[in-house]
Design an enzyme around this catalytic site. Sequence first.
Site, PDB file in Angstrom:
ATOM      1  N   MET A  63       0.527 -29.329  -4.104  1.00  0.00           N
ATOM      2  CA  MET A  63       1.788 -29.120  -3.362  1.00  0.00           C
ATOM      3  C   MET A  63       2.152 -27.648  -3.214  1.00  0.00           C
ATOM      4  SD  MET A  63       4.371 -32.234  -4.276  1.00  0.00           S
ATOM      5  CE  MET A  63       4.360 -32.059  -6.053  1.00  0.00           C
ATOM      6  N   LYS A  64       1.834 -26.847  -4.221  1.00  0.00           N
ATOM      7  CA  LYS A  64       2.142 -25.412  -4.159  1.00  0.00           C
ATOM      8  C   LYS A  64       1.559 -24.779  -2.892  1.00  0.00           C
ATOM      9  CE  LYS A  64       1.089 -21.096  -6.563  1.00  0.00           C
ATOM     10  NZ  LYS A  64       0.529 -20.475  -7.781  1.00  0.00           N
ATOM     11  N   GLU A 110      10.233 -25.766 -18.902  1.00  0.00           N
ATOM     12  CA  GLU A 110       9.434 -24.861 -18.072  1.00  0.00           C
ATOM     13  C   GLU A 110       9.753 -23.381 -18.284  1.00  0.00           C
ATOM     14  OE1 GLU A 110       6.833 -25.749 -16.883  1.00  0.00           O
ATOM     15  OE2 GLU A 110       7.005 -27.890 -16.493  1.00  0.00           O
ATOM     16  N   TYR A 157      -0.538 -31.218  -8.436  1.00  0.00           N
ATOM     17  CA  TYR A 157       0.003 -30.086  -9.202  1.00  0.00           C
ATOM     18  C   TYR A 157      -1.111 -29.135  -9.624  1.00  0.00           C
ATOM     19  CZ  TYR A 157       4.380 -32.685  -9.455  1.00  0.00           C
ATOM     20  OH  TYR A 157       5.536 -33.340  -9.125  1.00  0.00           O
ATOM     21  N   GLY A 163      -1.321 -28.046 -12.779  1.00  0.00           N
ATOM     22  CA  GLY A 163      -1.729 -28.671 -14.029  1.00  0.00           C
ATOM     23  C   GLY A 163      -0.646 -29.613 -14.484  1.00  0.00           C
ATOM     24  N   GLU A 170       0.618 -31.239 -18.275  1.00  0.00           N
ATOM     25  CA  GLU A 170       0.390 -31.062 -19.707  1.00  0.00           C
ATOM     26  C   GLU A 170       0.286 -32.373 -20.484  1.00  0.00           C
ATOM     27  OE1 GLU A 170       4.939 -30.823 -18.966  1.00  0.00           O
ATOM     28  OE2 GLU A 170       3.126 -30.237 -17.915  1.00  0.00           O
ATOM     29  N   HIS A 186      -0.590 -21.968 -19.553  1.00  0.00           N
ATOM     30  CA  HIS A 186       0.704 -22.611 -19.345  1.00  0.00           C
ATOM     31  C   HIS A 186       0.694 -24.033 -19.920  1.00  0.00           C
ATOM     32  CE1 HIS A 186       4.514 -23.362 -17.122  1.00  0.00           C
ATOM     33  NE2 HIS A 186       4.026 -24.579 -16.991  1.00  0.00           N
ATOM     34  N   GLU A 187      -0.350 -24.793 -19.590  1.00  0.00           N
ATOM     35  CA  GLU A 187      -0.401 -26.190 -20.057  1.00  0.00           C
ATOM     36  C   GLU A 187      -0.595 -26.260 -21.575  1.00  0.00           C
ATOM     37  OE1 GLU A 187       0.767 -27.883 -17.827  1.00  0.00           O
ATOM     38  OE2 GLU A 187       0.160 -26.777 -16.043  1.00  0.00           O
ATOM     39  N   HIS A 219       2.708 -25.839 -23.291  1.00  0.00           N
ATOM     40  CA  HIS A 219       3.529 -27.053 -23.278  1.00  0.00           C
ATOM     41  C   HIS A 219       3.301 -27.930 -24.513  1.00  0.00           C
ATOM     42  CE1 HIS A 219       5.927 -27.291 -19.674  1.00  0.00           C
ATOM     43  NE2 HIS A 219       4.912 -27.104 -18.845  1.00  0.00           N
ATOM     44  N   TYR A 240      11.360 -22.685 -13.938  1.00  0.00           N
ATOM     45  CA  TYR A 240      10.289 -21.873 -14.515  1.00  0.00           C
ATOM     46  C   TYR A 240      10.708 -20.408 -14.613  1.00  0.00           C
ATOM     47  CZ  TYR A 240       7.124 -25.771 -13.246  1.00  0.00           C
ATOM     48  OH  TYR A 240       6.510 -26.989 -13.121  1.00  0.00           O
ATOM     49  N   CYS A 268       2.974 -39.150 -14.071  1.00  0.00           N
ATOM     50  CA  CYS A 268       4.238 -39.811 -14.404  1.00  0.00           C
ATOM     51  C   CYS A 268       5.451 -38.902 -14.331  1.00  0.00           C
ATOM     52  CB  CYS A 268       4.145 -40.450 -15.785  1.00  0.00           C
ATOM     53  SG  CYS A 268       3.073 -41.897 -15.793  1.00  0.00           S
ATOM     54  N   GLN A 269       5.253 -37.580 -14.460  1.00  0.00           N
ATOM     55  CA  GLN A 269       6.412 -36.694 -14.373  1.00  0.00           C
ATOM     56  C   GLN A 269       6.853 -36.599 -12.902  1.00  0.00           C
ATOM     57  OE1 GLN A 269       5.805 -32.495 -15.346  1.00  0.00           O
ATOM     58  NE2 GLN A 269       7.668 -32.501 -16.559  1.00  0.00           N
ATOM     59  N   ASP A 295      12.221 -35.097  -8.537  1.00  0.00           N
ATOM     60  CA  ASP A 295      11.157 -34.439  -7.758  1.00  0.00           C
ATOM     61  C   ASP A 295      11.744 -33.583  -6.635  1.00  0.00           C
ATOM     62  OD1 ASP A 295       9.053 -35.463  -9.244  1.00  0.00           O
ATOM     63  OD2 ASP A 295       8.681 -37.150  -7.900  1.00  0.00           O
TER      64      ASP A 295
END
Length: 607
Positions: A561-562, A314, A263, A265, A267, A291-292, A295, A380, A134-135, A372
């Site tokens: 995507m990274k 972030e 992604y 991750g 959170e 990291h997650e 969050h 970050y 959803c993000q 997006d």
Amino acid sequence: ATMANSKVDPSSAATAGYKVTHMAINWTADFVKQQLVGSVTHTIQRLVDGANQLVLDSKVGTIKSILLKADQSPLNFTLEERALTTAVIIELPASPSSAEVTINYETSPDASGIQWLAPSQTSGKEQPYLFTQCQAIHARSLVPCQDTPMYKCTYAAQVTVPSQLTALMSAESLESSTAGPNTTYHFKQDVAIPTYLLALVIGKLESRELGPRCRVWSEAEQIEVSAKEFEDVEAMLTAAENLLGPYVWKRYDLLVLPASFPYGGMENPMLTFVTPTLLAGDKSLTSVVIHEITHSWTGNLVTSATWEHFWLNEGFTVYCERKIVAALHGEQARQFACVGGLKALRDSVDVFGEGNPLTALCPKIDDVTDPDDAFSSVPYEKGSNLLYHLETKLGMVPMEGFLKSYIQEFSHKSITTNDFKTFLYGHFSSQHAVLDSVDWASWFNLPGMPPVTNEFDNSLGKAASELGAQLQRGDLTPEQWVSAKAAYESFTSTQVCAMLDQLLTLKAGTVTLLTKMDQEFHLASRQNAEIKFRWLRLGLQANWQDCYPHVVDFVTSQGRMKFVRPLYRELFKAEGGEDLARNTFIKHRSFYHNIASTMVARDLNVN
């Protein structure tokens, strides 16, 4: 009523008049039609006297009816198409101070926030799978809602699925009941969350306990390896509590998703989603989990009010994540991570362009810009660099005191950059001269690299960078290759990445060097995704056509995507790679998550 009708967030249609405080969701998952069918009941509270409209965001398929729950009377509503949303404008007669509004609807089969996987796209190959993302602004494709982080609400849900599947949400799992071929799962989330943290997964899932409040979920094929990779999660959670205060969400479970998850991750509260590309076999990539976990405080408790202040989610999370790395692995490990972060920031600024306004820490996002599109390392890394800069000025221990006070002050709220800055000045009331020496305007508003370059201790990266530089100079004697190989074999995965980063920065790859490196170091057979990603980028930089098939294999075996976006971009630019990049993407487009395929299509100019 104008005050009541003013918008609260450029990326949402939501207005100031009413606030949704609770959502009660009822969905049946139809895997044939690829739709969630059902209803949501919004409990709303009036914020402005005289307000008589509830305005929601929607990207769902069909809204069948909208009713006042109390007497089931239909409410008049209009739909207004806008750039990022359809505004659902619901008339509320008599301006109630509170009410419950039920919307009967179904999602669209191409909802941007839902990925429906065919059995062939799963590890088990026998059952379909659904997951949501959803993000930033995709909750509106699951449910008509006030899709802005400005507002938070609790939720309850019941989800009916085929009985061979399990449903999980970003919430506490309650009882389930089976009737005929279907099972209904019940959930509740008692901590108010922004809508982007709404999450659902349905699949043939198994779990393993990792500790008193942690378990991992995945398909059967990954469960043992996932349980091993993430066995330290309880220790990570405890280290986070030491830094940030008590964990309020009861459980911290992990879900390892199918390969197309876009992604590293996400959170989602009580159920972090992670990519299977973290399963390196040596726990070297588990800082994504730290990291997650982080969050759970920065982002999920203290939330940026709009996507223009995303760095508050972030930047704080990266800064705190690295403090936790220091607590678990020592300060040098933190410093080494900071060096890598600065490199990632440089890469992002290069891709966007030094003067691109989206590289500002607080970018101006208007009502036609999809958040997006602004997604990069900037919030970050520029954000965490600002906090590190403050640490160098104020001291590490005082900064830790500030973090705890900041979390306490703003938990369960949504805040702006100005709220942070005002609180910082209030907290360090005797240090205003020090704080005034920070160039706030440049940090917040200027595009490009930060106004101050922090100095980090690169001891852990030194040997790796030196080997990279030596390889770049070239012409190693046989004896030098022997010692190079010994050095390489002593490196951790993260150090190997640093060595490859050095070569990427120097644009040093030649086909001759890479062939020799692979002979000596066997880099092509490394399964660690971060190493593979850098190795393939070096190959593309050198126009090494032998590596193109390996690039294709990697970008079609996972959809993170990274990795996928830079590799497609660079294959597209490499000699003889343009058609291969386009054709590979077109052929495999349906494998990727919608967010990823939209971005790659734009990168490659594919309609």
